[in-house]
Design an enzyme around this catalytic site. Structure first.
Site: not given
Length: 123
Positions: A7, A56, A75, A117
């Site tokens: 994650h 998360e 990002h 993005e």
């Protein structure tokens, strides 16, 4: 020894506001949650329903200010199968923060200022 992605984490100031944003903007839904016994923090994991990768969101009870993201040069990227519809939705939401038509991408900003993005599936 082998490693696989599990994650990514983003700390958020207003958990419900962030959960609402990620559901509306990207269709992410809660897969599971963890809360500290003393309620000092809460972790909420979001998934896209297709890939095993999770986002998360961490909420800290004692955080009393918005997060300072510095230069915010990090990002996450999301592919979409309908770039034009995604762009229209995000434009209506007012969350597009940067566009690069030459590259065929754009970025949206979440409630805490993290950039996400958006790229077409064929990229």
């Amino acid at each position: 020894m082998k490693f696989t992605f599990a994650h990514n984490n983003l700390n958020v100031y207003e958990l419900q506001k962030s959960l609402d944003f990620y559901k509306e903007a990207l269709g992410l839904t809660v897969t599971h949650e963890k809360e500290a016994d003393d309620n000092s923090f809460k972790l909420v994991y979001l998934g896209d329903g297709e890939t095993p990768h999770l986002l998360e969101l961490t909420w800290l009870r004692d955080m009393n200010r918005a997060y300072n993201l510095g230069d915010n040069e990090i990002h996450l990227a999301f592919r979409t199968d309908d770039f034009d519809a995604a762009y229209k939705k995000h434009k209506e939401m007012g969350c597009i923060c940067f566009e690069n038509p030459k590259m065929g991408i754009y970025f949206i900003s979440d409630p805490d200022g993290y950039w996400l993005e958006i790229i077409p599936s064929n990229e």
